[in-house]
Design an enzyme around this catalytic site. Structure first.
Site, PDB file in Angstrom:
ATOM      1  N   GLY A  32       4.306   0.671  11.948  1.00 49.97           N
ATOM      2  CA  GLY A  32       2.889   0.645  12.303  1.00 49.97           C
ATOM      3  C   GLY A  32       2.549  -0.267  13.468  1.00 49.97           C
ATOM      4  O   GLY A  32       1.728   0.071  14.315  1.00 49.97           O
ATOM      5  N   TYR A  97      16.488 -12.105  10.921  1.00 47.06           N
ATOM      6  CA  TYR A  97      15.788 -10.852  10.612  1.00 47.06           C
ATOM      7  C   TYR A  97      16.151 -10.338   9.215  1.00 47.06           C
ATOM      8  O   TYR A  97      15.291 -10.134   8.363  1.00 47.06           O
ATOM      9  CB  TYR A  97      16.117  -9.824  11.704  1.00 47.06           C
ATOM     10  CG  TYR A  97      15.516  -8.465  11.491  1.00 47.06           C
ATOM     11  CD1 TYR A  97      14.141  -8.281  11.521  1.00 47.06           C
ATOM     12  CD2 TYR A  97      16.321  -7.351  11.262  1.00 47.06           C
ATOM     13  CE1 TYR A  97      13.582  -7.025  11.328  1.00 47.06           C
ATOM     14  CE2 TYR A  97      15.768  -6.091  11.071  1.00 47.06           C
ATOM     15  CZ  TYR A  97      14.402  -5.926  11.099  1.00 47.06           C
ATOM     16  OH  TYR A  97      13.855  -4.690  10.903  1.00 47.06           O
ATOM     17  N   LYS A 290       7.140   0.299  -0.612  1.00 48.71           N
ATOM     18  CA  LYS A 290       6.389   1.543  -0.410  1.00 48.71           C
ATOM     19  C   LYS A 290       6.197   2.334  -1.703  1.00 48.71           C
ATOM     20  O   LYS A 290       5.531   3.372  -1.706  1.00 48.71           O
ATOM     21  CB  LYS A 290       7.077   2.421   0.636  1.00 48.71           C
ATOM     22  CG  LYS A 290       7.191   1.768   2.018  1.00 48.71           C
ATOM     23  CD  LYS A 290       5.841   1.685   2.742  1.00 48.71           C
ATOM     24  CE  LYS A 290       5.998   1.112   4.139  1.00 48.71           C
ATOM     25  NZ  LYS A 290       4.724   0.978   4.834  1.00 48.71           N
ATOM     26  N   GLU A 392      -3.346   8.275   9.663  1.00 47.82           N
ATOM     27  CA  GLU A 392      -2.869   9.354  10.539  1.00 47.82           C
ATOM     28  C   GLU A 392      -3.044  10.713   9.860  1.00 47.82           C
ATOM     29  O   GLU A 392      -3.399  11.702  10.501  1.00 47.82           O
ATOM     30  CB  GLU A 392      -1.393   9.126  10.900  1.00 47.82           C
ATOM     31  CG  GLU A 392      -1.199   7.887  11.782  1.00 47.82           C
ATOM     32  CD  GLU A 392       0.255   7.453  11.912  1.00 47.82           C
ATOM     33  OE1 GLU A 392       1.157   8.151  11.396  1.00 47.82           O
ATOM     34  OE2 GLU A 392       0.497   6.397  12.528  1.00 47.82           O
ATOM     35  N   ASP A 510     -21.394 -47.678  10.787  1.00 42.21           N
ATOM     36  CA  ASP A 510     -21.062 -47.362   9.402  1.00 42.21           C
ATOM     37  C   ASP A 510     -19.713 -48.026   9.096  1.00 42.21           C
ATOM     38  O   ASP A 510     -18.994 -48.424  10.024  1.00 42.21           O
ATOM     39  CB  ASP A 510     -20.987 -45.837   9.270  1.00 42.21           C
ATOM     40  CG  ASP A 510     -20.353 -45.392   7.985  1.00 42.21           C
ATOM     41  OD1 ASP A 510     -20.787 -45.861   6.927  1.00 42.21           O
ATOM     42  OD2 ASP A 510     -19.404 -44.583   8.048  1.00 42.21           O
TER      43      ASP A 510
HETATM   44  O1  LIG Z   1      10.532  -3.731  12.572  1.00 43.64           O
HETATM   45  P1  LIG Z   1      11.010  -3.229  11.255  1.00 43.64           P
HETATM   46  O2  LIG Z   1      11.675  -4.278  10.440  1.00 43.64           O
HETATM   47  O3  LIG Z   1      11.809  -2.000  11.405  1.00 43.64           O
HETATM   48  O4  LIG Z   1       9.741  -2.776  10.404  1.00 43.64           O
HETATM   49  C1  LIG Z   1       8.715  -1.963  10.917  1.00 43.64           C
HETATM   50  C2  LIG Z   1       7.373  -2.654  10.874  1.00 43.64           C
HETATM   51  O5  LIG Z   1       6.994  -2.823   9.524  1.00 43.64           O
HETATM   52  C3  LIG Z   1       5.872  -3.641   9.220  1.00 43.64           C
HETATM   53  O6  LIG Z   1       4.618  -2.997   9.482  1.00 43.64           O
HETATM   54  C4  LIG Z   1       3.345  -3.522   9.139  1.00 43.64           C
HETATM   55  O7  LIG Z   1       2.419  -3.216  10.152  1.00 43.64           O
HETATM   56  C5  LIG Z   1       1.586  -2.078  10.015  1.00 43.64           C
HETATM   57  C6  LIG Z   1       0.553  -2.117  11.117  1.00 43.64           C
HETATM   58  O8  LIG Z   1      -0.229  -3.264  11.057  1.00 43.64           O
HETATM   59  C7  LIG Z   1       0.933  -2.023   8.650  1.00 43.64           C
HETATM   60  O9  LIG Z   1       0.203  -0.811   8.548  1.00 43.64           O
HETATM   61  C8  LIG Z   1       1.992  -2.081   7.573  1.00 43.64           C
HETATM   62  O10 LIG Z   1       1.365  -2.133   6.318  1.00 43.64           O
HETATM   63  C9  LIG Z   1       2.870  -3.285   7.737  1.00 43.64           C
HETATM   64  O11 LIG Z   1       3.952  -3.200   6.822  1.00 43.64           O
HETATM   65  C10 LIG Z   1       6.029  -4.958   9.932  1.00 43.64           C
HETATM   66  O12 LIG Z   1       4.899  -5.779   9.714  1.00 43.64           O
HETATM   67  C11 LIG Z   1       6.298  -4.798  11.415  1.00 43.64           C
HETATM   68  O13 LIG Z   1       6.534  -6.050  11.997  1.00 43.64           O
HETATM   69  C12 LIG Z   1       7.545  -3.970  11.577  1.00 43.64           C
HETATM   70  O14 LIG Z   1       7.779  -3.754  12.938  1.00 43.64           O
HETATM   71  O1  LIG Z   2       9.782   9.005  12.013  1.00 45.55           O
HETATM   72  C1  LIG Z   2       8.748   8.331  12.045  1.00 45.55           C
HETATM   73  C2  LIG Z   2       7.775   8.444  11.070  1.00 45.55           C
HETATM   74  C3  LIG Z   2       6.652   7.637  11.150  1.00 45.55           C
HETATM   75  N1  LIG Z   2       6.485   6.793  12.174  1.00 45.55           N
HETATM   76  C4  LIG Z   2       5.296   5.947  12.309  1.00 45.55           C
HETATM   77  O2  LIG Z   2       5.535   4.731  11.645  1.00 45.55           O
HETATM   78  C5  LIG Z   2       4.290   4.136  11.323  1.00 45.55           C
HETATM   79  C6  LIG Z   2       4.334   3.572   9.953  1.00 45.55           C
HETATM   80  O3  LIG Z   2       3.310   2.643   9.832  1.00 45.55           O
HETATM   81  P1  LIG Z   2       2.745   2.124   8.458  1.00 45.55           P
HETATM   82  O4  LIG Z   2       1.639   1.222   8.763  1.00 45.55           O
HETATM   83  O5  LIG Z   2       2.382   3.273   7.598  1.00 45.55           O
HETATM   84  O6  LIG Z   2       3.937   1.311   7.752  1.00 45.55           O
HETATM   85  P2  LIG Z   2       5.031   0.259   8.271  1.00 45.55           P
HETATM   86  O7  LIG Z   2       6.262   1.046   8.517  1.00 45.55           O
HETATM   87  O8  LIG Z   2       4.523  -0.358   9.486  1.00 45.55           O
HETATM   88  O9  LIG Z   2       5.223  -0.662   7.118  1.00 45.55           O
HETATM   89  C7  LIG Z   2       3.225   5.224  11.488  1.00 45.55           C
HETATM   90  O10 LIG Z   2       2.447   4.967  12.614  1.00 45.55           O
HETATM   91  C8  LIG Z   2       4.033   6.483  11.675  1.00 45.55           C
HETATM   92  O11 LIG Z   2       3.438   7.419  12.522  1.00 45.55           O
HETATM   93  C9  LIG Z   2       7.447   6.684  13.126  1.00 45.55           C
HETATM   94  O12 LIG Z   2       7.290   5.884  14.051  1.00 45.55           O
HETATM   95  N2  LIG Z   2       8.550   7.464  13.055  1.00 45.55           N
HETATM   96 MG   LIG Z   3     -18.716 -43.591   6.332  1.00 46.07          MG
END
Ligand SMILES: O=P(O)(O)OC[C@H]1O[C@H](O[C@H]2O[C@H](CO)[C@@H](O)[C@H](O)[C@H]2O)[C@H](O)[C@@H](O)[C@@H]1O
Ligand SMILES: O=c1ccn([C@@H]2O[C@H](COP(=O)(O)OP(=O)(O)O)[C@@H](O)[C@H]2O)c(=O)[nH]1
Ligand SMILES: [Mg+2]
Length: 743
Positions: A32, A97, A290, A392, A510
């Protein structure tokens, strides 16, 4: 206004370098944060409403890169993505990481405390990598830039940058939940404090929901003792704001893509095999947060309870690979694989598989086609910072049909209230929600989707980012306004000039918090020789009258400061003592009420551990400085309410001071006491310094030419603010020295 550059820092860049049979390739990143930010940054190029036209995105390229490839990657990153890769050695990145980020912070912040690993080496790597980011940022950052740091990987970074560039605007946004204090406190104290202090290096700290913001503020209060007022805190004299900014999506990108040729083709292809079925879509990164297993169990229960739906419905389960280097992610992958196999084996037939499972990335147009052709979206995280997939899906429903089933534990549920909200721990609820969604009348579907769409259109990702950056600018402006109120060198010079040129000078000081710091108990705040000498020297200047104006009892003032040739005010104005004269009451008053009200205060002494009663001749104070801050603040409100009822129409007033509640006779305050002293001569220089709410009465009463200083960075009637008693002492020293020097 000159164009400012926006510098973005996040762990992940919009691309990831992958090794494909020995060749390095750049692939789009999933998740996201990247999707959302990319959309905002694209919009900057076309927007007439911002002066941020240039940006640089710093982050990790997703893999460890050999020295020989670094320059090449750097160049592509710069030209194709405006990006600046932060290279980190493989082992360090592994511990950072896969270690601290995804084995400590991620599970803890997503309420999986039993998954949390506490390893001091990975904390060290976390600090190390944050420092690498700091070094890399310092290579590109200019004081006129705006720095926006993202997410839980970089929580120490704001403070590190602040130390190198004290005035640069720094924003921080957390994309995952901030947990409640009870969970956050599980971290070793050093880490917990380090993270909060790191974050407070920013000027603005943003969260997806109001709850996360409140949980953060509570941890700041409980762990660092810093109080907030409407999300505003003062950290080392700097104003810091925490606030809520729910992240949106690029609504039109999804909505418009529905009718694009590429999506049309994908939809046709999918329909070939799926046209006989109602479809339910589910898309997530691979992650235990999730709730995919719960979802599958809910779907299984739905199939068991609803045989009439067999062969009529298909669940399209898309899992995007993620963090596979962390054991828990491997485990969840195996569990999902098994459960999909079990369900398909149990209910499937030769011409119907209830679950179609895809483990891999899905290209954009295929994703939109999937969203658009699916009758239901089933999104059931056990915790999710926001969850953009749900938004989305709604944006991709061009004809406003479709049903979103969404977990109430995703941040998105706070906005998408027209979704069918479920608790993912209740499989039964999921099963019923699926049935209801599949059978929901079209009008109801439309009315729900339309409401959600209109919100998503309005609060899209550009609005989210613009709101954040605008508020960051406001905070910076607020800070500079505040700076003009600070007791700076320039202002001090003015006070001294005024003092030197004056015929008759009055200085009101004071005591606690102004001349000496607070001690655990009032009797321990004895004046040091330094303070006594300073006061003595000042009081010996012939044109100066010095008055110690305190809430303390007269015996203590007499004992500690009685040798000085100064005036005194005790008990906030009950007692006055002019130089060389006897103590006198400001006006006739009675202390009989004390016996009536004391038992009530004593009840609160028992109720709130660590609180105590201070009894003076004409006043009573209940102190709570050493108590649990939240319990004490609540109790103080309760006690104030009670006292106000009891003293209504009596000669007693209730005063809230700094961590105390005081009862004293009405018509008495420091301001009235000060006027008594001022009436004795014509003072052309007046200086009054105090740190407490009770000193506001003093500031209020003084003539307009008086210099008034409130110690502490809080709003005040005083003209100026000083950071601490140390500033007061140095001002007094300067006054003393300048007078002597100039004479
Ligand atoms: O970079 P990764 O370790 O592969 O993980 C992907 C991203 O996951 C997390 O996403 C969060 O951000 C979203 C947008 O604000 C939000 O919708 C979602 O609920 C969160 O989980 C993580 O915070 C990102 O840093 C990662 O890049
Ligand atoms: O193959 C895929 C499927 C989904 N998404 C995108 O990944 C994001 C997932 O964001 P979300 O906030 O739902 O969860 P997060 O992965 O950041 O925890 C969404 O924008 C999706 O469109 C993507 O980049 N590649
Ligand atoms: Mg005082």
């Amino acid at each position: 206004m000159a164009d400012a550059r926006l510098i973005i820092a996040s762990n992940r860049l919009p691309f990831t370098v992958v090794d494909s049979n020995g060749r390095l390739e750049l692939k789009a990143s999933a998740g996201g944060l990247v999707t959302g930010l990319s959309a905002y940054l694209d919009s900057l190029q076309h927007s007439a409403f911002t002066n941020l036209v240039e940006y640089v995105w710093l982050g990790w390229p997703g893999a460890s890169i050999d020295d020989e490839h670094k320059d090449g990657i750097k160049e592509v990153a710069a030209t194709r993505f405006n990006a600046y890769p932060v290279f980190v050695q493989e082992e360090t990145m592994e511990a950072f990481y896969h270690g601290f980020c995804n084995k400590t912070i991620w599970p803890l912040f997503h309420y999986f405390p039993s998954y949390v690993v506490y390893e001091s080496e990975s904390w060290e790597s976390y600090r190390e990598v944050n420092q690498y980011f700091c070094d890399a940022i310092m290579e590109v950052l200019r004081p006129s830039d705006i720095l926006w740091i993202h997410d839980y990987h970089l929580m120490l970074l704001p403070r590190m940058i602040r130390q190198s560039m004290p005035d640069v605007p720094i924003g921080f946004f957390l994309h995952i939940p901030f947990p409640s204090f009870e969970l956050f406190r599980l971290l070793p104290k050093k880490w917990a404090a380090g993270i909060l202090e790191g974050l407070l290096g920013a000027d603005l700290i943003g969260f997806h929901t109001h709850d996360y913001t409140q949980y953060f503020l509570r941890s700041v209060l409980r762990i660092l003792g810093i109080e907030a007022n409407m999300g505003q805190m003062f950290v080392d004299g700097r104003m810091v704001q925490a606030d809520t900014f729910p992240m949106g999506i690029d609504f039109h990108r999804f909505n418009d893509a529905v009718v694009s040729k590429e999506t049309e083709m994908e939809r046709e292809r999918l329909k070939n095999t799926l046209s006989d079925f109602k479809t339910i879509i589910s898309v997530d990164r691979l992650d235990y947060s999730k709730g995919v297993l719960n979802r599958l169990e809910g779907f299984e229960l739905f199939l068991k309870d609803n045989p009439q739906w067999h062969k009529k419905v298909v669940l399209l389960l898309v899992i995007v690979p993620s963090r596979i280097g962390v054991d828990r992610y491997q485990t969840i992958k195996t569990q999902i694989d098994q459960m999909v196999g079990n369900i398909n084996g149990r209910f499937g037939t030769f011409n119907w598989m209830p679950i179609i499972y895809k483990y891999g990335h899905v290209p954009f147009h295929q994703l939109v086609a999937l969203y658009n052709m699916s009758d239901v979206a089933l999104i059931t995280p056990l915790r999710d910072g926001m969850n953009l997939v749900s938004k989305e899906y709604v944006a991709s429903r061009k004809d406003a049909t479709g049903v979103l089933i969404l977990s109430e534990l995703a941040g998105a549920s706070k906005e998408l209230v027209e979704a069918v909200l479920i608790n993912p721990n209740d499989r039964g609820e999921i099963a019923i929600a699926i049935k209801n969604a599949l059978e929901m009348p079209l009008e109801e579907q439309k009315s729900r989707i339309e409401k959600m769409q209109s919100r998503l259109k309005k609060y899209d990702v550009v609005k989210w980012a613009t709101d954040f950056i605008d508020e960051l600018k406001d905070v910076k402006e607020g800070q500079s306004r505040f700076r003009t109120r600070m007791l700076s060198d320039v202002v001090r010079r003015k006070i001294i000039d005024d003092f030197v040129g004056a015929n008759r000078c009055m200085i009101f000081l004071d005591y606690d918090g102004t001349l000496v710091p607070f001690a655990d108990s009032p009797e321990k705040a004895v004046p040091s020789n330094e303070v006594l000498d300073l006061l003595k020297d000042l009081s010996e200047i012939p044109e100066v009258d010095l008055v110690i104006i305190s809430g303390r009892d007269r015996d203590t003032l007499q004992k500690w400061l009685g040798n000085l040739n100064v005036g005194f005010v005790a008990e906030h104005g009950v007692w006055l003592k002019e130089k060389g004269k006897e103590w006198q009451l400001l006006k006739p008053m009675s202390a009989e009420w004390k016996n009536k009200l004391k038992p009530l205060l004593l009840r609160y002494v028992d109720k709130v551990p660590g609180s105590f009663l201070e009894e003076k001749e004409y006043s009573l104070s209940w102190h709570y400085r050493k108590c649990d801050p939240e319990q004490a603040v609540d109790a103080a409100k309760e006690l104030t309410d009670l006292l106000l009822q009891v003293v209504a129409n009596t000669e007693v007033q209730v005063i809230q001071g700094h961590k105390l509640i005081e009862l004293r006779p009405s018509g008495i305050d420091k301001g009235k006491a000060a006027l008594h002293f001022l009436s004795r001569a014509d003072y052309d220089f007046i200086l009054a310094i105090g740190d407490d709410r009770t000193d506001e009465d003093l500031f209020k009463e003084l003539p307009s030419h008086a210099w008034t200083v409130r110690v502490g960075i809080v709003t005040s009637m005083a003209k100026l603010n000083a950071v601490s008693y140390r500033d007061v002492r140095s001002l007094l020293k300067e006054l003393k020295n300048c007078t002597r020097g100039e004479r």
